[in-house]
Structure formats: C-alpha cells, structure tokens
Design an enzyme around this catalytic site. Structure first.
Site, mmCIF file in Angstrom:
data_model
loop_
_atom_site.group_PDB
_atom_site.id
_atom_site.type_symbol
_atom_site.label_atom_id
_atom_site.label_comp_id
_atom_site.label_asym_id
_atom_site.label_seq_id
_atom_site.Cartn_x
_atom_site.Cartn_y
_atom_site.Cartn_z
ATOM 1 N N GLU A 275 -13.714 -48.702 -25.102
ATOM 2 C CA GLU A 275 -13.241 -49.615 -24.059
ATOM 3 C C GLU A 275 -11.719 -49.679 -24.024
ATOM 4 O OE1 GLU A 275 -14.819 -53.317 -25.439
ATOM 5 O OE2 GLU A 275 -16.906 -52.747 -25.126
ATOM 6 N N ARG B 152 -5.224 -50.834 -22.306
ATOM 7 C CA ARG B 152 -3.782 -50.564 -22.330
ATOM 8 C C ARG B 152 -3.467 -49.069 -22.332
ATOM 9 N NH1 ARG B 152 -0.313 -54.373 -24.843
ATOM 10 N NH2 ARG B 152 -2.138 -55.130 -25.960
ATOM 11 N N CYS C 138 12.599 -71.964 -14.754
ATOM 12 C CA CYS C 138 13.257 -73.022 -15.529
ATOM 13 C C CYS C 138 12.656 -73.172 -16.921
ATOM 14 C CB CYS C 138 13.159 -74.328 -14.759
ATOM 15 S SG CYS C 138 13.773 -74.147 -13.098
HETATM 16 N N1 LLP Z 1 -12.576 -54.572 -25.302
HETATM 17 C C1 LLP Z 1 -12.517 -55.891 -25.532
HETATM 18 C C2 LLP Z 1 -13.731 -56.605 -25.902
HETATM 19 C C3 LLP Z 1 -11.285 -56.562 -25.427
HETATM 20 O O1 LLP Z 1 -11.227 -57.867 -25.668
HETATM 21 C C4 LLP Z 1 -10.115 -55.841 -25.064
HETATM 22 C C5 LLP Z 1 -8.824 -56.514 -24.942
HETATM 23 C C6 LLP Z 1 -10.243 -54.458 -24.814
HETATM 24 C C7 LLP Z 1 -11.478 -53.860 -24.946
HETATM 25 C C8 LLP Z 1 -9.086 -53.604 -24.396
HETATM 26 O O2 LLP Z 1 -8.108 -53.541 -25.376
HETATM 27 P P1 LLP Z 1 -6.859 -52.563 -25.196
HETATM 28 O O3 LLP Z 1 -7.381 -51.154 -25.258
HETATM 29 O O4 LLP Z 1 -6.234 -52.858 -23.898
HETATM 30 O O5 LLP Z 1 -5.976 -52.890 -26.333
HETATM 31 N N2 LLP Z 1 -2.778 -59.670 -23.094
HETATM 32 C C9 LLP Z 1 -2.567 -58.961 -24.345
HETATM 33 C C10 LLP Z 1 -3.716 -58.069 -24.716
HETATM 34 C C11 LLP Z 1 -5.058 -58.790 -24.769
HETATM 35 C C12 LLP Z 1 -6.207 -57.876 -25.109
HETATM 36 C C13 LLP Z 1 -7.500 -58.571 -24.929
HETATM 37 N N3 LLP Z 1 -8.663 -57.763 -25.156
HETATM 38 C C14 LLP Z 1 -1.259 -58.201 -24.260
HETATM 39 O O6 LLP Z 1 -0.596 -58.258 -23.229
HETATM 40 O O7 LLP Z 1 -0.847 -57.553 -25.217
#
Ligand code: LLP
Length: 423
Positions: free
Chosen positions: A277, A280, A346
């Site tokens: 999954e 990013r 702000c």
């Molecule tokens: N699968 C699940 C169950 C997740 O909770 C997440 C991300 C992903 C996959 C994808 O993860 P990635 O491959 O994108 O790392 N807003 C934060 C990141 C929050 C991630 C939440 N879950 C930031 O801007 O760094």
C-alpha cells in the site's frame, strides 16, 4: 527521479515551463507530473516482478486523492488502499476496480462497511475485535461475505516521526500480535466472515529497512502458526511506508529494489499473494507546490520571504517539522542568502523553512516547494478563510486543471445563518 528539471535556468514540469502554468492559473497551485507517477508505479512493481512475487499494488489514496492522480495510476493497473467511504467513492469514481481495493482504517462504521460490501471490494483490514463483530453483523444482514485480514500490531519501532509511527503496542492501530491466534480463532467462528490474510503497516516515511524486516519476520512467523491452527492465509498485506528523498543533502532511503529483495527474503516462501500500500513513494516527488513571493521582509534578526502559500495549503513543515526543498522557478544567478520562508497565516508555526540558504527572490518571484505531491493538497484546509488552491496535472507538453481554485462564494457560502440572526 522526477520530471521537474531545469532548462536554461527555468524549471519545467515535463515539457512545460512552470512559469507558464503559473501565468495561466495563478499562485499558489499544486502541480503534478503524470510521467513521474507512471515511473514510480513502474519502478515499484518491477522491483517485485524481478523477485518473482505475486503482487497487488494498492495505492494508498490518502496521500493524494485527486481523481486525476488516482486515474493515472489506475491506468497503470494500480489498485487502491482506502480508509473511508469517501476515499472508496473517489477510488471507484476514478476507475479502480473494486476487486483491487482494500479497506484499511482503524474504525470503520456500519454504514461504511455496508457501502464497501455492496461495492464488492477485495478485502477489509480489520483492526479490532469490536470492528470484527460489527462487520460480521453488517455482512450477515446484507447476505454477503466479508474477506478479511487482521492488521497486526507487531510492536516494532518504525524509527520515524512519532506522529506517523503506527506499529508500537502503545499506538491505536491493529490487534496485538501476541493475541492474534485467539482473535483469528474468534473470526473463524463468526458468520459472513472469511479469513483470507494478514496485514501490517508500521508507519510512514521509513528511511531504513530494518524496522520493516523486524515486523515482517514477526508476521511471517505468525502465518505459520495460524496455518497450524487451520486458517487459510493466502494474502499478506505489508502496508506502505517506504520513505522518499526530501532533502538532497541526506542519505536516500532504501530503493524499491532493496525493499522488494528484503520482502522476498523474509516472506517470499510463504506462498502468499503480496499486497503493498505505498502512498508517498508513488506521489510524493511527483508534485510541487508553486508559490509567489509577496514581500521580502527584513526582520531584526532574520530575513523573511513571505510567500502566498501557507500552512493551510501544505501542513507538513508545521505539523512534522518536515523538510521540503524550496527552489526558484526561474534561476537568477544571484548568490545564495539565508531566509526564513513563511506564509501569511497568523501563526508563528506558519513556516516552510527556517534559516534556509537559497537563491534570493524579489517580490513577485516564483518558487517551487518540492516533494509536495503526497500529504499536501489532501491535508489542506481553509484556515484564515483562504481558498483551496488549484491542482494541475501535466502530461508531456499539456496541462489540465484537475481541481479549480475554490471561489469565495463556495467557501463563504457554506455557512448558514440561523433564522434568529437572518434578516
Ligand atoms: N497503509 C496504511 C494503513 C496507512 O495508514 C498509510 C499511511 C499508508 C498505507 C501509506 O503510507 P506511505 O506509503 O504513504 O508512507 N501525513 C503524514 C503521513 C501519514 C501516513 C498515514 N498512513 C505525512 O505527511 O508525513
């Protein structure tokens, strides 16, 4: 690698000067590159193909839910990982087939479960015993069967920012790995539930393989035990989390090749279909946030570039102290100076970079905040009654506005006065 590069001192998104898009849509705006999205999808899936693994890639749409982005990945064959009915609706609307959709999320409501069951999704990743019982009830009522994996909390430190670390026993996510056998036994007894697999996701922006390995070893061992208990475990969902390079001066995170080789080594012999999954990794470096300098302000101690983007448009620096590279859209050849790059909101936390050495820009100068494709537009708000900014998708020498700038009418018009105030 991405498709935002310089030609004759001018930044291009694929074959278009970013300046031209800025002139057409105004600033600030998000700009995504199709070629970069496609490339990242290919690099990731090929890394698994090389290892001979049976892979279903489910793009974690939470990273960027624009339907044009999802549709670009869907055209490559991507599935989706969703965490709400809204995300599920978007994924379906953007053309992801339901049989390639997994539903994660720590607390799905009965209504969300019913919608997902009616849509015919591939799998639910269940995160607690109460959620399991609810799903069994809802599926029974609808006369459907829910294919499930439990999200296992392996109690492993992902060694990433505390706010995006999810695999420790103190975190709200998943079921404790030490209780997994008991919980799987309970699931096997329930009506309308079909146990098919196991799921783990320990955090985001991981920059080392070791925490993944530790978690995967743990769930691999668990699969052996669950099979001994008589469960048919045919799918292993390894979540997302592999980090991307944000800061060119620090060491790059492990490559998809190294990640896939580790997956093969640790869980490759279990005969499971592997689900991943990534969010990013697919979209992060496929997007920039383009902004314009409003004022250059000489403070008593610091020099500020006050730009027209703010924390409401890109929250990551304020929320996680995240580093984003900031570059001029048109290079001017001037010697670098040190600036704080801030927005007009702000709050002192409305800051994109502190003490950043960069090429000086004047009022009106355009800059690009890089690596903004993931958790950028999706986390934006209208704080300070600032309108949601446009999103643009580039393909070769074409671009299209894939979400227009919100109008003030749309934004302010959402409020309603109660009848005792309305005249
Ligand atoms: N699968 C699940 C169950 C997740 O909770 C997440 C991300 C992903 C996959 C994808 O993860 P990635 O491959 O994108 O790392 N807003 C934060 C990141 C929050 C991630 C939440 N879950 C930031 O801007 O760094």
């Amino acid at each position: 690698m991405d498709h935002f590069g310089y030609r004759n001192g001018e930044m291009y998104a694929e074959e278009i000067p970013v300046r031209e898009i800025a002139e057409a849509v105004g600033t600030p705006f998000y700009c995504y590159s199709s070629a970069t999205l496609e490339r990242h999808y290919k690099v990731f899936t090929e890394a698994f193909e090389k290892q001979g693994l049976d892979l279903l890639l489910c793009y974690a749409v939470k990273a960027n839910t624009n339907q044009a982005v999802i549709a670009t990945l869907a055209a490559q064959g991507s599935g989706a990982d969703v965490v709400s009915e809204g995300e599920l609706r978007r994924a379906l609307a953007a053309g992801i087939p339901p049989e390639k959709i997994v539903y994660s999320g720590v607390a799905k409501t009965a209504g969300e479960m019913a919608f997902a069951l009616d849509s015919g999704i591939y799998q639910f990743n269940v995160e607690s015993v109460p959620e399991l019982h609810q799903l069994s009830r809802v599926a029974s009522e609808l006369g459907r069967e829910a294919a499930i994996a439990f999200r296992i909390n392996p109690d492993v430190d992902a060694k990433t920012h505390a706010k995006i670390s999810t695999g420790k026993s103190e975190n709200k996510f998943g079921v404790p790995w030490v209780e997994a056998r008991k919980i799987y036994a309970e699931a096997a007894r329930l009506p309308a539930i079909k146990v098919v697999g196991l799921d783990v996701h320990i955090g985001s922006q991981l920059t080392e393989l070791e925490p993944f390995r530790e978690a995967f070893v743990r769930v691999g061992g668990l699969i052996g035990q669950l099979r001994e208990d008589g469960h048919e475990i045919s799918r292993l969902d390894l979540g997302g989390g592999l980090g991307i390079p944000y800061d060119p001066t620090v060491q790059e995170p492990p490559s998809p090749d190294a990640y896939a080789a580790m997956v093969k080594e640790v869980v490759g012999d279990l005969g499971c279909r592997i689900i991943i999954e990534p969010g990013r990794l697919l979209v992060g470096n496929a997007g920039i946030l383009v902004s314009q300098v409003i004022y250059v302000k000489e403070g008593q101690e610091r020099k500020f570039l006050i730009i027209d983007a703010a924390m409401n448009d890109l929250l990551r620096p304020s929320m996680y102290d995240a580093y984003h590279e900031i570059v001029p859209v048109v290079q001017n050849g001037r010697d670098a100076e040190v600036f704080d790059v801030v927005g007009p909101v702000c709050e002192s936390g409305d800051i994109f970079a502190r003490g950043r050495k960069m090429m000086p820009l004047e009022s009106g100068g355009l800059l690009a905040i890089r690596s903004a494709g993931a958790y950028g537009a999706v986390m934006s708000s209208t704080y300070n009654t600032r309108r949601l900014v446009p999103e643009v998708l580039v393909k070769d020498d074409k671009f299209s506005v894939v979400r227009p700038r919100q109008t003030y009418e749309q934004l302010i018009g959402l409020d309603q006065l109660p009848n005792w105030l309305a005249q």
